[in-house]
Every structure is written in C-alpha cells, then in structure tokens.
Scaffold this motif. Structure first.
Motif, PDB file in Angstrom:
ATOM      1  N   LEU A  60      60.265 101.336   0.682  1.00  0.00           N
ATOM      2  CA  LEU A  60      60.345 101.946  -0.703  1.00  0.00           C
ATOM      3  C   LEU A  60      61.625 102.611  -0.987  1.00  0.00           C
ATOM      4  O   LEU A  60      62.344 102.356  -2.206  1.00  0.00           O
ATOM      5  CB  LEU A  60      59.265 103.150  -0.612  1.00  0.00           C
ATOM      6  CG  LEU A  60      59.123 104.287  -1.839  1.00  0.00           C
ATOM      7  CD1 LEU A  60      58.944 103.204  -3.242  1.00  0.00           C
ATOM      8  CD2 LEU A  60      58.109 105.189  -1.833  1.00  0.00           C
ATOM      9  N   LEU A  61      62.432 103.150   0.030  1.00  0.00           N
ATOM     10  CA  LEU A  61      63.690 104.025  -0.202  1.00  0.00           C
ATOM     11  C   LEU A  61      64.723 103.045   0.137  1.00  0.00           C
ATOM     12  O   LEU A  61      65.439 103.600   1.208  1.00  0.00           O
ATOM     13  CB  LEU A  61      63.656 105.332   0.437  1.00  0.00           C
ATOM     14  CG  LEU A  61      62.534 106.111  -0.254  1.00  0.00           C
ATOM     15  CD1 LEU A  61      62.765 107.626   0.438  1.00  0.00           C
ATOM     16  CD2 LEU A  61      62.599 106.610  -1.615  1.00  0.00           C
ATOM     17  N   ASP A  69      45.942 104.530  -8.581  1.00  0.00           N
ATOM     18  CA  ASP A  69      44.901 104.079  -7.751  1.00  0.00           C
ATOM     19  C   ASP A  69      43.719 105.030  -8.137  1.00  0.00           C
ATOM     20  O   ASP A  69      42.459 104.983  -7.384  1.00  0.00           O
ATOM     21  CB  ASP A  69      44.935 103.762  -6.210  1.00  0.00           C
ATOM     22  CG  ASP A  69      45.874 103.212  -5.968  1.00  0.00           C
ATOM     23  OD1 ASP A  69      45.933 101.750  -6.444  1.00  0.00           O
ATOM     24  OD2 ASP A  69      46.952 103.326  -4.923  1.00  0.00           O
ATOM     25  N   GLY A  70      43.580 105.864  -9.209  1.00  0.00           N
ATOM     26  CA  GLY A  70      42.490 106.535  -9.661  1.00  0.00           C
ATOM     27  C   GLY A  70      42.791 107.894  -9.349  1.00  0.00           C
ATOM     28  O   GLY A  70      43.924 108.519  -9.093  1.00  0.00           O
ATOM     29  N   PRO A  79      52.538  99.086   1.141  1.00  0.00           N
ATOM     30  CA  PRO A  79      52.503  99.555  -0.014  1.00  0.00           C
ATOM     31  C   PRO A  79      51.280  99.870  -0.597  1.00  0.00           C
ATOM     32  O   PRO A  79      51.296 100.686  -1.649  1.00  0.00           O
ATOM     33  CB  PRO A  79      52.958  98.033  -0.649  1.00  0.00           C
ATOM     34  CG  PRO A  79      52.230  96.911   0.406  1.00  0.00           C
ATOM     35  CD  PRO A  79      52.334  97.828   1.708  1.00  0.00           C
ATOM     36  N   GLU A  80      50.181  99.917  -0.048  1.00  0.00           N
ATOM     37  CA  GLU A  80      48.990 100.575  -0.489  1.00  0.00           C
ATOM     38  C   GLU A  80      48.844 101.656  -0.221  1.00  0.00           C
ATOM     39  O   GLU A  80      47.863 102.768  -0.864  1.00  0.00           O
ATOM     40  CB  GLU A  80      47.704  99.709   0.022  1.00  0.00           C
ATOM     41  CG  GLU A  80      47.378 100.020   1.672  1.00  0.00           C
ATOM     42  CD  GLU A  80      48.213  99.444   2.496  1.00  0.00           C
ATOM     43  OE1 GLU A  80      48.275  99.852   3.872  1.00  0.00           O
ATOM     44  OE2 GLU A  80      49.114  98.627   2.261  1.00  0.00           O
ATOM     45  N   ARG A  81      49.638 102.610   0.629  1.00  0.00           N
ATOM     46  CA  ARG A  81      49.611 103.842   0.950  1.00  0.00           C
ATOM     47  C   ARG A  81      49.818 104.820  -0.319  1.00  0.00           C
ATOM     48  O   ARG A  81      50.792 104.620  -1.035  1.00  0.00           O
ATOM     49  CB  ARG A  81      50.352 104.115   2.218  1.00  0.00           C
ATOM     50  CG  ARG A  81      49.872 103.792   3.234  1.00  0.00           C
ATOM     51  CD  ARG A  81      48.789 104.540   3.990  1.00  0.00           C
ATOM     52  NE  ARG A  81      49.353 105.767   4.344  1.00  0.00           N
ATOM     53  CZ  ARG A  81      49.739 106.063   5.715  1.00  0.00           C
ATOM     54  NH1 ARG A  81      49.963 105.147   6.568  1.00  0.00           N
ATOM     55  NH2 ARG A  81      50.235 107.066   5.809  1.00  0.00           N
ATOM     56  N   SER A 138      50.562 104.684  -5.238  1.00  0.00           N
ATOM     57  CA  SER A 138      50.963 104.177  -4.284  1.00  0.00           C
ATOM     58  C   SER A 138      52.271 103.830  -4.177  1.00  0.00           C
ATOM     59  O   SER A 138      53.281 103.586  -5.114  1.00  0.00           O
ATOM     60  CB  SER A 138      49.906 102.895  -4.071  1.00  0.00           C
ATOM     61  OG  SER A 138      50.634 101.949  -4.942  1.00  0.00           O
ATOM     62  N   ARG A 139      52.713 103.494  -2.903  1.00  0.00           N
ATOM     63  CA  ARG A 139      54.112 103.148  -2.856  1.00  0.00           C
ATOM     64  C   ARG A 139      54.519 101.745  -3.416  1.00  0.00           C
ATOM     65  O   ARG A 139      55.525 101.577  -3.988  1.00  0.00           O
ATOM     66  CB  ARG A 139      54.416 103.011  -1.242  1.00  0.00           C
ATOM     67  CG  ARG A 139      54.065 104.329  -0.431  1.00  0.00           C
ATOM     68  CD  ARG A 139      54.209 104.181   1.036  1.00  0.00           C
ATOM     69  NE  ARG A 139      55.534 103.982   1.438  1.00  0.00           N
ATOM     70  CZ  ARG A 139      56.226 104.974   2.045  1.00  0.00           C
ATOM     71  NH1 ARG A 139      55.923 106.091   2.077  1.00  0.00           N
ATOM     72  NH2 ARG A 139      57.289 104.624   2.279  1.00  0.00           N
ATOM     73  N   GLY A 140      53.578 100.851  -3.374  1.00  0.00           N
ATOM     74  CA  GLY A 140      53.803  99.589  -3.944  1.00  0.00           C
ATOM     75  C   GLY A 140      54.032  99.718  -5.591  1.00  0.00           C
ATOM     76  O   GLY A 140      54.808  98.946  -6.099  1.00  0.00           O
TER      77      GLY A 140
END
Length: 478
Positions: A3-4, A342-343, A139-141, A161-163
């Motif tokens: 991500l970074l 994601d909600g 990426p889903e975290r 999410s990270r993604g």
C-alpha cells in the motif's frame, strides 16, 4: 504491491522528503520509526489515534498500516461525546499517543490513557527505530475506519480497505500525472480522506515529496514552493483574496480543489492570479475519489470531471429510474467500482439504506452527467435539490448567481417549508452594503424568475465544518 509502495522500497536518505510542520524525515527514517510502532502493535486488530498535524501522527498511522492494524482517526477537536462514541463504537484496542503526552511513557498494556478512555496506550516515540519488515497484509484488509456524519444519528464508521485506497491513489496518480518529482503541499486535517488518504498516504505510495504546512494559511502555501497543491474552497478563497500569495503559486504544476464545490468567482480569480485553471474532483468517505478533471485535459468551473478508471456512475430519479446523461437532467448520483468502502461498522441498517436494489452506492448527491461524461454536482439531495411550485431547482446555481454580485462574500441556498410552494428558495448571505430585495432582483435578472430567492437572510457568517463545507442542515433547522 505494498500500500505504501514508495516508502517501503525507498533508499532515498534525503531528510526533506517528508515534512510535517517543523519536523522532516527521509522515507527510510520514517519507515524505521513506523516499524517500531508496528512492533508494538503486532496482533492488534484496531487502534485509535488523535490526528494532530504532527510527525507523530504520520508515524503512528504508517506504523499501524505496516502492522496490518486498522486505524481509527480521531479528530483532535472532537468533543467528549463524539470522542467517546468513536472509541467505543470502533472497538479500538489501544490508543496511539505521542511519547510523554500525559502518559508517563506507558507502553501497550502498561496503563490506561490519561483521557479516561480506559484504553491501553502505545507511545509514538521518534527516538525509537526498528528494522523489522512486517509482511504486507492482503488488499481486502481494513486500513482505515473513518467516521462520517450523516443527516441523523451518531457518526458512522466507514470501513476502507487497503485495496480500495491503493486503487484510488493509482487512479489519481494517472489522472493528475502525479510522480516522485512532485512536491505536494497542503494543510488539510488528517482525519478525512482529503488530508490523510490523498495528502499523506498518496505521497508515501507514489514517492513524491510532502510538505504539510500545519495551518493552511495563504502565506504558508506561497512560501512552500510546491508543484502540486491540495485545498478546499475556503482555503482557495482566502488565497484568491491574497494576491501576493496567489501569484507565488504560478510556478506550481497543478492546483487541486475538493471536499466542496468551488465557486466560479474563486476559480476565475485564481486563474487570473496564478495562471492555473483549478482541477476539481469529487468523492466521499464511502467512495474515496471517483470523479476528477485531468492534468492533461480541460478544467471547467462548476464541474468535477470524468469518472476515474474502473469507476462507474449513473443518475436516477426518486423512483430509481435511470435519467439521461444529457447535461440537463438532475438526479441522485450512484457509484460502483473498486474504490467503494466495505460497509458501515456495526450498522447493517445503514448499509442496506446506502445501496440501490441492484447494488450501487447511493451518494445522496444530486448531479448531472453530460454526453461527454463530465459530471456537475448540484448538491445534497436532502438540502440542495429544492422542489418549489412544481420546479426542481439546484441550490448551487442560485448560489453562483448570488456570488456574482460584488457585495456578496458568501452565500448558501436551501429550501424551507412553504404552505403553497412546498419549499421556498431561501438564501443566507454574507454581504456588505446591499439589501435582500436588491439581491432577489439581481438573481431574477440572471436566472429564471422561479429560481430567485423568495427570502434573503443577511448573516454575519455561515456555519462550516472542519473542511469548510457549509452545514446547511443547521440552516434548515434554524
């Protein structure tokens, strides 16, 4: 990819790459500071942090992301009730604080925070470094839980999410030609998408330099010597009113405005002073940035550009029926794509209400989409689409007409209940040396007569939030 990404791989030891206020760091040094925080957080699901505009905040956020811990930003000016709600509702397991900030240096599990939250504290200590390389989470975290206020009830935690964040930043890098050669300058709060995701995580992913100037004053923007500037309309309005500071931005490559509509008068004034036509973009906490003008394309006052890669948009009427992309039809903007959240945490009811029957996110914003794909945001469906005497009137159009009067400094238009019309167009105006009746006549000469304000209320100031958005709900509630 991390991500970074740029920060994670950089070997650039120059100490001026990341500057927050009066503290600077190279990417490797930031990584070492953050890794020490990540070591302390290993295995922690969620952590809260008070997002003051300091290097400790950036190190804390980056450290949590390196550890795979979801970050819960807490506004530094949050009142006790809002703060308590965010900490309790988020389920944060610990609180990141600058070392020595009322905690006597306590470490995780070593004692509760001094603010009475009862959470164990994890100090962010810039004297500590670590060489640990933590594995990159999927990426889903969840990366961030950002709290956003709706029209009713307590703020809701949006799960990002990270993604989704990575996709958003990559899309903006392509649209804005954002590269490691840029120096990004801004002074935005670090508890919103604009300041935190775009303004901090963006440079750490893309590799550009970053200078957060603390307070977003025109003189500080002017002195920073950046190539890329972020601001909200309030900041740009103040810069436009400070010609010396505005002219200092002529050497920049791109000026970007977001978080609220930029008045045409400010767009035109900055173009004359800086030589730049502003890039405007649109997004929400729940969608990240979905629409933007491009660095290599036209910039149109009052319009926010084209959908970013992978993003789909449409407009619908009150019954959910699609409206034509003809640049005239106004309807609620719906969004789909990989940048969506994601909600809402703990709020299945709000999740259900935010989605259309076919799964698109309902933004609550009224927009038009032109045949060429360009979007114009009319405003919030709840306050900016006024239904008066059988007409649908966009508040933004009336506001722009009012702002064209030389005596008017600020204007906000809402629809207030009316026994005959349903709603009457009502304007709250900050102005000097003009009467309400004169402003009504002025608008009637520019727009259709039915769009003129029925009532003009002259006020000393408009209520605004931390990002400069006018809080129209407070005007409506009176």
């Amino acid at each position: 990819m991390s991500l970074l990404a740029a920060m994670s791989s950089s070997m650039d030891e120059r100490p001026d790459r990341i500057r927050i206020g009066d503290r600077s760091a190279s990417p490797p040094r930031l990584r070492e500071w953050a890794a020490a925080v990540a070591d302390d957080l290993h295995g922690t699901d969620r952590v809260a942090i008070e997002t003051t505009p300091t290097m400790e905040t950036v190190v804390g956020v980056v450290g949590a992301l390196l550890a795979g811990t979801a970050v819960v930003p807490v506004p530094p000016d949050a009142g006790p009730r809002e703060r308590e709600h965010i900490l309790r509702d988020s389920g944060a397991r610990a609180l990141l604080v600058p070392a020595g900030a009322g905690t006597a240096g306590t470490t995780r599990g070593g004692g509760p925070a001094a603010d009475g939250s009862g959470l164990p504290v994890v100090p962010v200590d810039l004297r500590r470094t670590s060489a640990t390389r933590h594995p990159e989470p999927g990426p889903e975290r969840t990366a961030l839980i950002l709290y956003t206020s709706g029209t009713t009830g307590a703020p809701k935690g949006a799960l990002l999410s990270r993604g989704a964040i990575a996709t958003c930043l990559d899309g903006l890098a392509e649209a804005w030609r954002w590269t490691p050669d840029d120096l990004l300058v801004h002074g935005l709060p670090l508890f919103h998408v604009h300041g935190l995701v775009l303004g901090v995580l963006g440079p750490l992913r893309i590799g550009s330099r970053l200078h957060h100037v603390g307070r977003p004053q025109p003189e500080r923007y002017a002195a920073a010597g950046g190539t890329l500037y972020f601001g909200v309309p309030t900041i740009w309005s103040r810069i436009a009113a400070t010609p010396t500071a505005a002219r200092a931005l002529r050497s920049a490559r791109l000026l970007v405005s977001g978080s609220a509509a930029l008045p045409t008068a400010v767009f035109d004034g900055l173009a004359a002073l800086t030589g730049h036509r502003m890039v405007e973009r649109y997004g929400m906490t729940e969608t990240l940035i979905t629409v933007s003008a491009r660095a290599d394309g036209p910039r149109r006052p009052g319009a926010v550009g084209l959908a970013l890669p992978g993003v789909r948009t449409r407009i619908v009427d009150e019954q959910g029926r699609d409206l034509p992309a003809d640049g005239t039809a106004m309807g609620e903007l719906l969004v789909a794509g990989p940048t969506l959240f994601d909600g809402y945490l703990n709020r299945p009811d709000a999740d259900a209400a935010s989605r259309s029957a076919d799964g698109w996110f309902r933004t609550g914003d009224v927009a038009t989409i032109g045949p060429d794909g360009w979007h114009r945001i009319v405003g919030r469906a709840s306050t900016d689409l006024i239904k008066s005497g059988g007409y649908r009137i966009g508040a933004g159009e009336v506001e722009e007409a009012l702002l064209a009067h030389p005596a008017v400094r600020e204007a906000a238009v809402v629809g207030l209940p009316h026994p005959d019309l349903g709603q009457q167009v009502t304007a709250f105006v900050v102005a000097d040396g003009v009467t309400g009746a004169e402003l009504v006549d002025f608008v009637a000469r520019q727009l259709s007569v039915h769009k003129r304000p029925r009532v003009v209320r002259l006020v000393d100031a408009l209520p605004r939030n931390a990002l400069g958005k006018v809080q129209k709900k407070r005007l409506v509630e009176g």
